[in-house]
Enzyme design. Structure first.
Site, PDB file in Angstrom:
ATOM      1  N   HIS A  83       0.803  -1.224   0.000  1.00  0.00           N
ATOM      2  CA  HIS A  83       0.000   0.000   0.000  1.00  0.00           C
ATOM      3  C   HIS A  83       0.832   1.268   0.000  1.00  0.00           C
ATOM      4  O   HIS A  83       0.366   2.316  -0.440  1.00  0.00           O
ATOM      5  CB  HIS A  83      -0.962   0.017   1.193  1.00  0.00           C
ATOM      6  N   GLY A  84       2.025   1.198   0.506  1.00  0.00           N
ATOM      7  CA  GLY A  84       2.831   2.414   0.493  1.00  0.00           C
ATOM      8  C   GLY A  84       4.094   2.288   1.293  1.00  0.00           C
ATOM      9  O   GLY A  84       4.233   1.381   2.128  1.00  0.00           O
TER      10      GLY A  84
END
Lengths: 303, 478
Positions: free
Chosen positions: B325-326
């Protein structure tokens, strides 16, 4: 495929009719919180001004611009000096609204001079708030539709739809608004006088003026409309408090831009006013300030 | 180009009509998909089109080479070339600065100062999505689960298919690629179904997600100013924001694909009505969860082996999912937290207890089901705090304020409109939970006038409650 397209078109008409009804029901019968995208505000000084302007034939000077215009150019002071004026300023008026008002009323008013008040923040915003003010309080025609397209925000579309429905149903035919509201008094000719009060200085953070491309383009087009009619034009930056004026980090940039656009006068550099004496807030003159500012501008016109 | 923009509202019908006008020519249809997808993506930033094109060419060529190659080692080299190139791009654009910063911090912890400058890298929209999609192709071809394609246009269309290019669902080559080989016939009911799903997706995004975002942002951005009860409310708003935003995008993507005669996988199946966290993960971002299951979890050994290897695999899968996701520790902790939620029911073999739809065929759940849903929802809300927080410190200070006496005070922010909208939303989702998406079955048996009025009512709600500014989808940043 054909059936799908036919049904889609039919459904679009159905949905549009439903939408108009829904906007009307929400706009008329729900609390303000439940209609964030319908902002119809009938009444107030814009309403009085736009009722009055329809009864006027020709004037010497037309004032345009934001609240600095309708709270800054006192039509009575100009009248005393033999000048017949009308103030067509409106709250947070951006060039998009200035243009629509000119298209509607310039031919009727036939002014010899236009004083266009220019204030950087009104050239930096999208113009939604001001469009709602004009849509709610003026007639709605093809220019309103053009303005809505220009601004392209759902709040403007919905309010236009709602205002048009109200007008079609003639719901506001008997509407009237008081000349005096809270501390504001509407004066014949479009000026609004505020009960005298004084600004309490506050610290203002530094701020850069970032102009909106669409507003700038519309501003240029608006000036073209005036030039084509051979009407003299003064661009005026009305006085604001020194503290606010100095908070803008690129005033010279704005000045040079305006100088290139026409006869431009920045009264923040031309008149010496005191923040705590001549203003009621950080950017609006009180009546003492208005008098000094107007005398100065009349002197300028005379010269 | 954003799905919730005027640009897309013009783009979609134009491409739709052109597409069905050339329906007799499959290659032309596929070419139109490629061109429109590149236009769709290039609208945001045309420079990154080269990345997609490069990825497409590499994986296409590797696919063909794999089909010609029998030598085990050479096949492995080809596979790893694809993995390295794809993950290399992803790693550089998404994780370079993260690793650099952590590397510097780690060395400075041991007293060694390193001077290295972070790069000002722009993250190409959707890179995590299309990278995983193309990887699935190469891996499947390598494992001989899929025959490689020789049709470059079909393959390009598969990689860049605009409805799901920037935020999924992450399609498997096995499901989507064959659809580009076969003639698509216009199907009225499928197209209407698509329109209906797009409408519901827009409602989720523009009414639920964007309105919740407004308050979630106010509360999270200034969390030290609010009481614990308000912070709980902020976390709940974010919980609905992320669901409305992401599942709304998936609905629009799937609905749009239907208009073009494609069937994409369901990506969300009413996850907030889950009775345990395992059920939640079977219903949330299904295309990513199954991707990790098939291409990471199972190759790692899956649930075979001893308890420790099972635990290790579960942790790896959730940590990688968080990191996907990041590039932020908050996402990793979010993943770890979900692993911790999951492990007890997994170890005790209770992870497949709730495979059906909750309260199937009934209007209301029983008390037990209701309590289980409430507990699962509370756990996910708690985890989302880490996901939304700016950094770890922010997440912990947010939580410490929640678990204080101010939790018992009346929230400072009480947006009645949002409460009403959420109530309406949850009701519709609940009533439609047995369908593929909430309104897929609602009102289908009503007469046309009632049905159209229902859809028009949703359109009216969008127009009346949408935000004035176009807001991008959260998952674009992933």
């Amino acid at each position: 495929m054909k059936k799908f397209i036919q049904h889609s078109i039919l459904f679009s008409f159905f949905a549009l009719a439903f939408y108009i009804c829904a906007v009307f029901v929400f706009g008329s019968y729900t609390l303000r919180n439940l209609k964030p995208n319908i902002n119809f505000k009938l009444g107030g000084n814009t309403y009085s001004r736009l009722i009055e302007v329809k009864k006027i034939d020709s004037i010497d000077i037309l004032f345009l611009g934001s609240s600095h215009s309708y709270r800054g150019f006192d039509t009575r002071i100009f009248k005393k000096n033999g000048l017949n004026t009308f103030n067509l300023g409106s709250s947070a008026q951006t060039p998009i609204q200035t243009q629509i008002l000119l298209k509607r009323y310039l031919d009727r008013l036939q002014p010899q001079l236009i004083i266009y008040e220019v204030y950087p923040p009104t050239l930096s915003i999208d113009g939604v708030e001001s469009s709602l003010d004009i849509i709610s309080n003026d007639k709605n025609d093809i220019y309103s539709f053009q303005m809505a397209i220009h601004i392209n925000k759902i709040r403007t579309y919905n309010t236009l739809l709602y205002a048009t429905t109200r007008k079609l149903l003639q719901l506001d035919n008997n509407f009237s608004t008081p000349k005096e509201k809270e501390k504001d008094l509407y004066i014949k000719g479009g000026f609004v006088e505020k009960e005298i009060s004084y600004y309490q200085p506050q610290s203002i953070p530094k701020n850069e003026i970032i102009l909106n491309e669409t507003q700038l383009k519309t501003f240029v087009k608006t000036l073209d409309i005036i030039k084509k009619k051979n009407i003299k034009l003064l661009l005026v930056y009305a006085p604001i408090t020194k503290s606010l004026y100095r908070s803008y980090t690129n005033n010279t940039y704005f000045d040079s831009l305006m100088h290139r656009s026409g006869n431009y006068y920045n009264f923040n550099e031309m008149i010496n006013l005191v923040d705590t004496l001549h203003f009621y807030d950080s950017h609006h003159l009180n009546q003492k300030g208005v008098r000094l500012f107007n005398e100065k501008i009349i002197k300028l016109i005379d010269e | 180009m954003l799905f919730n923009s005027i640009d897309f509202a013009i783009f979609l019908p134009v491409i739709f009509i052109l597409y069905w006008l050339v329906s007799k020519n499959l290659r032309l249809q596929n070419l139109l998909i490629v061109l429109s997808s590149y236009l769709f993506y290039g609208w945001w930033d045309w420079r990154f089109l080269s990345l997609i094109l490069f990825s497409t060419i590499i994986d296409y060529l590797i696919g063909i080479s794999l089909s010609k190659q029998d030598h085990k080692t050479k096949r492995k080299i080809l596979l790893w070339t694809s993995i390295t190139v794809n993950l290399g791009f992803l790693g550089f654009f998404k994780y370079y600065n993260f690793f650099l910063d952590n590397f510097i911090t780690a060395f400075s912890f041991f007293g060694t100062e390193i001077n290295a400058n972070s790069l000002d890298i722009i993250l190409p929209v959707g890179i995590s999505f299309y990278t995983f999609q193309t990887l699935s192709y190469t891996i499947d071809v390598y494992k001989q689960r899929l025959k490689p394609t020789k049709d470059f246009i079909a393959f390009s269309a598969f990689v860049s298919f605009f409805p799901q290019l920037v935020a999924g669902p992450i399609e498997r080559a096995k499901n989507l690629l064959p659809q580009f080989y076969t003639k698509r016939n216009f199907d009225y009911s499928n197209a209407v179904n698509g329109m209906r799903q797009i409408l519901w997706g827009l409602f989720k995004k523009m009414v639920i997600a964007d309105n919740c975002a407004q308050y979630a942002n106010i509360i999270f951005n200034d969390s030290s100013e609010y009481s614990g009860s308000t912070l709980v409310l902020g976390a709940v708003f974010f919980t609905f924001q992320i669901y409305g935003d992401f599942s709304g995008y998936s609905d629009i993507a799937i609905g749009t694909a239907r208009l073009f005669g494609f069937n994409l996988k369901q990506n969300f199946a009413f996850p907030y009505f889950s009775r345990d966290i395992a059920e939640f993960w079977r219903r949330w971002h299904i295309s990513l969860s199954t991707w990790f299951r098939d291409y990471l979890y199972i190759p790692l050994g899956g649930s075979r082996g001893g308890a420790w290897s099972k635990i290790r695999n579960v942790f790896i899968i959730f940590l990688v999912s968080g990191f996907w996701h990041g590039a932020n520790w908050t996402f990793i902790i979010w993943g770890a937290l979900n692993a911790l939620y999951f492990l007890p029911i997994f170890i005790t073999n209770n992870n497949r207890n709730n495979l059906n739809v909750v309260a199937q065929g009934k209007y209301l759940p029983n008390t037990k089901e209701f309590l289980l849903m409430l507990i699962t929802f509370a756990l996910t809300v708690f985890a989302w705090i880490f996901f939304r927080a700016e950094n770890i410190n922010h997440a912990f200070s947010y939580l410490s304020e929640i678990f204080s006496i101010s939790l018992l005070s009346i929230p400072e922010i009480r947006p009645v409109t949002i409460f009403i909208l959420l109530f309406l939303f949850i009701t519709i989702e609940w009533l439609g939970r047995e369908g593929e998406y909430a309104i897929s079955k609602i009102c289908l048996r009503c007469n046309k006038l009632t049905r159209w009025a229902f859809y028009s009512f949703i359109i009216a709600l969008i127009g009346i409650f949408m935000q004035t500014e176009e807001t991008p989808f959260i998952y674009f940043q992933f």
